[in-house]
Structure formats: C-alpha cells, structure tokens
Design a protein around this motif. Structure first.
Motif, short mmCIF file in Angstrom:
data_model
loop_
_atom_site.label_atom_id
_atom_site.label_comp_id
_atom_site.label_asym_id
_atom_site.label_seq_id
_atom_site.Cartn_x
_atom_site.Cartn_y
_atom_site.Cartn_z
N ALA A 29 31.70 -22.72 35.17
CA ALA A 29 31.38 -23.26 33.84
C ALA A 29 31.62 -24.77 33.79
N GLY A 30 32.12 -25.33 34.90
CA GLY A 30 32.31 -26.77 34.99
C GLY A 30 33.55 -27.29 34.30
N LEU A 31 34.52 -26.41 34.02
CA LEU A 31 35.72 -26.85 33.31
C LEU A 31 36.63 -27.67 34.24
N ALA A 32 37.33 -28.63 33.64
CA ALA A 32 38.25 -29.47 34.42
C ALA A 32 39.63 -28.84 34.53
N ALA A 33 39.99 -28.03 33.53
CA ALA A 33 41.34 -27.44 33.52
C ALA A 33 41.34 -26.16 32.69
N ILE A 34 42.20 -25.23 33.06
CA ILE A 34 42.36 -23.99 32.29
C ILE A 34 43.84 -23.61 32.22
N ALA A 35 44.15 -22.78 31.22
CA ALA A 35 45.44 -22.10 31.18
C ALA A 35 45.16 -20.60 31.13
N LEU A 36 45.82 -19.83 31.99
CA LEU A 36 45.76 -18.38 31.91
C LEU A 36 46.90 -17.94 31.01
N THR A 37 46.58 -17.15 29.98
CA THR A 37 47.57 -16.83 28.94
C THR A 37 47.60 -15.33 28.67
N ASP A 38 47.98 -14.55 29.69
CA ASP A 38 47.99 -13.10 29.49
C ASP A 38 49.12 -12.68 28.55
N HIS A 39 48.92 -11.51 27.92
CA HIS A 39 49.90 -10.99 26.97
C HIS A 39 51.15 -10.49 27.69
N ASP A 40 52.30 -11.00 27.28
CA ASP A 40 53.60 -10.46 27.69
C ASP A 40 53.84 -10.39 29.20
N THR A 41 53.20 -11.26 29.95
CA THR A 41 53.42 -11.25 31.39
C THR A 41 53.08 -12.59 32.02
N LEU A 42 53.73 -12.87 33.15
CA LEU A 42 53.39 -14.07 33.93
C LEU A 42 52.78 -13.63 35.26
N VAL A 270 42.47 -33.35 24.87
CA VAL A 270 43.38 -32.42 24.19
C VAL A 270 44.53 -32.07 25.13
N LEU A 271 44.18 -31.74 26.37
CA LEU A 271 45.21 -31.42 27.37
C LEU A 271 46.05 -32.66 27.70
N GLU A 272 45.36 -33.79 27.82
CA GLU A 272 46.06 -35.05 28.13
C GLU A 272 47.14 -35.32 27.08
N ASN A 273 46.78 -35.11 25.83
CA ASN A 273 47.72 -35.34 24.73
C ASN A 273 48.92 -34.38 24.80
N LEU A 274 48.65 -33.12 25.12
CA LEU A 274 49.75 -32.15 25.25
C LEU A 274 50.69 -32.59 26.38
N LYS A 275 50.10 -33.06 27.47
CA LYS A 275 50.92 -33.49 28.61
C LYS A 275 51.77 -34.71 28.25
N GLU A 276 51.18 -35.64 27.50
CA GLU A 276 51.94 -36.82 27.07
C GLU A 276 53.13 -36.42 26.20
N ARG A 277 52.88 -35.45 25.30
CA ARG A 277 53.97 -34.98 24.44
C ARG A 277 55.10 -34.36 25.26
N ARG A 278 54.72 -33.56 26.26
CA ARG A 278 55.75 -32.96 27.10
C ARG A 278 56.52 -34.03 27.88
#
Ligand code: AMP
Ligand code: ZN
Ligand code: FE
Ligand code: FE
Length: 285
Positions: A29-42, A270-278
């Motif tokens: 899909a050409g995405l630059a970054a993703i987060a996998l966010t499964d329920h209740d598990t890593l 959006v991700l860049e901003n989250l990273k800056e906050r962290r």
C-alpha cells in the motif's frame, strides 16, 4: 506524500492476516510506517518487526486494550510497547485469561441453544487473544449464521442470545499500566460509540494525570467533523494525536490498510509529532 497506519490487527488477536502479511500489505500500500496493535497481546510484534526490517518499513510496537468507563467499553491503544516488561505482560495475561473464561460462558450458552460447538474449536481458531470474531467465524462455517453480522445480531452481540460481557479493567488502570511500562496510552476511536455531550472532555481530563498521551483523531469510523472535534480536544489539553484504520482483514471487510473505508490519509508528520513528544519525555522511539 508519506502515509502511515497506526492501528492494525493480525492473527495474534482477531485479525485474519498474519503479522508478517500485515507488513507485506502495508508495503504494497506504499505506507512509510505502521503500528501493529493487537488486542491484549504483544505476541505478533516480534515477527512483524522482523518482516518490517526486511521490507524497510518503519515499525511501531503497539497493542489495544478494552477498558471500562461509566459509559461502557472504551478502547486504549498503547504505542511503543516495550518487549521486556514483566508488569505489562502480566497485565495482558490476566486480560487474556478473562477472555477465555468469557468465551467458555458463551460456548455454554450456545450449547444450551442446541448449537454444536466446543471451546476447543474456538481455541483452535485463535492464534493469540481470543475474541468474538473467532466465534462468529465458526458460527459462519457451521452454517449457524449466514454472515458475521448475523452471528453478532442473533448470538454474540449485546442483544444476542449468547452474549456475555468481557471482564475489562477500568480505563485509568490500563492507562497507568501502559504508561508505567513506558508505552504511550492513546484513547482509541473515542467517538465510535455515542457518549453524552461533554463526557469525553471530562474523561480526558481525569486520564491525563494517570499518563494519557494522546487521542486517536483519525479512524475508519470517524467523520471529518468528528476528527476535527477530536483534534481540537487534543490541542486544548496538549495531547498527541494519532490515526489508524483498525484493519482486521476479512473480519472487517470494508476496511483497508492505510485507507480505511477509502478516505483515510494519515500523514507521516503525525508519527513524527508523536515521536517528538516521546523524545521530550525522555522515552525511546
Ligand atoms: P471481543 O473483544 O471478543 O469483545 O470482540 C470485539 C470484536 O468484535 C471487535 O473487533 C468488534 O469489531 C467485533 N464486533 C463487535 N460487534 C460486531 C458486529 N455487530 N459485527 C461484526 N463484528 C463485531
Ligand atoms: Zn479487533
Ligand atoms: Fe477498538
Ligand atoms: Fe482495533
């Protein structure tokens, strides 16, 4: 323009694509970054992370927790979930045990209605955290329901004959568990279910001292107006903003990775901003 998707589900919970396939599809899909966010598990994160390194796509370790507030179930995303946190693993193990016990009660109700189904069949369907979508899929395969919607309407949903609530922690406890492990707790799709006017703002205010990091502003279920409303709320309280499709593969067939129902475009900034906050908080990214 670089786009991201920070809310995705795999077979580690109730999605239908393996963690590796999620990464492959995100790359396609050409995405630059993703987060996998499964329920209740890593559990899916290691394999997805490996595939992401191979395909050169930025990968954020995530998860999604169901929690309870006075208005009902509220979901919480945890981004940058650490991989060695006994406290967090313990918290998740407890939630998964609750899911199993709930599913055993659902099976008992289905059996009482004469449906030929066993708990082991559900356990075999789920490769990680078990959810109602696994039961819905079984009911479909058995011909008990003609569609997933029917499985929920007649049996598994709130008004279904085999409904059983899932035991879930208070939102504040889940925020604190994520934050104390160094993950960033983000309120997921806050407008998916209707809440009384003003409720969300008062809820957010209460969660900030417990470690709330951000709000999921962009989501497949949000209208443009809702996203703007959430963006304003986040700005007012200086919270981070996130976005994702909530892709579940065939379990939510109208949602596509990166695109949602067709109108989702979450910019890399959006991700860049989250990273800056962290980074400002001294947290790793
Ligand atoms: P659980 O975590 O076991 O309570 O299951 C929640 C999952 O079931 C979520 O992914 C929901 O999207 C899905 N779900 C809830 N209601 C429905 C419905 N009416 N039709 C299809 N999926 C549903
Ligand atoms: Zn799900
Ligand atoms: Fe959710
Ligand atoms: Fe989700």
């Amino acid at each position: 323009m670089s786009l991201v998707d920070l809310h995705l589900h795999s077979t580690a919970s109730d999605g239908s694509d393996s963690p590796e396939d999620i990464v492959v599809k995100a790359r396609e899909a050409g995405l630059a970054a993703i987060a996998l966010t499964d329920h209740d598990t890593l559990n899916g994160l290691k394999n997805a992370g490996r595939e992401a390194r191979r395909l050169d796509i930025e990968f954020i370790r995530g998860c999604e927790l169901s929690t309870k507030a006075e208005v009902g179930e509220i979901h919480l995303l945890g981004l940058w979930a650490p991989d060695k946190s006994p406290g967090l693993e313990n918290f998740f193990a407890h939630l998964r045990a609750g899911r199993k016990e709930r599913n055993e009660r659902i099976v008992a109700k289905l059996q009482a209605h004469g449906i030929d189904i066993t708990f082991d069949e559900i356990a075999a369907k789920a490769q990680g955290a078990q959810g109602r979508p696994h039961i819905a899929q079984l009911l479909l395969e058995k011909g008990v329901a003609q569609s997933r919607k029917e499985a929920f309407d007649l049996w598994l949903g709130k008004d279904g004959k085999a409904f059983e609530p899932k035991p879930v922690p208070p939102t504040g406890d889940a925020v604190a568990a994520l934050a104390s492990a160094g993950a960033s707790p983000i309120l997921a799709h806050p407008l998916l279910y209707p809440t009384p006017a003003g409720w969300l703002e008062s809820f957010v205010k209460k969660l900030i001292p417990q470690g709330l990091f951000g709000i999921e502003v962009w989501h497949s279920s949000h209208t443009e107006g809702q996203s703007l409303e959430l963006l304003e709320l986040a700005r007012k309280y200086d919270l981070g903003v996130s976005g994702g499709s909530d892709y579940h593969g065939i379990n939510k067939p109208d949602i596509q990775i990166g695109k949602g129902k067709g109108n989702l475009h979450i910019k890399y900034s959006v991700l860049e901003n989250l990273k800056e906050r962290r980074a400002k908080m001294g947290l790793p990214v």
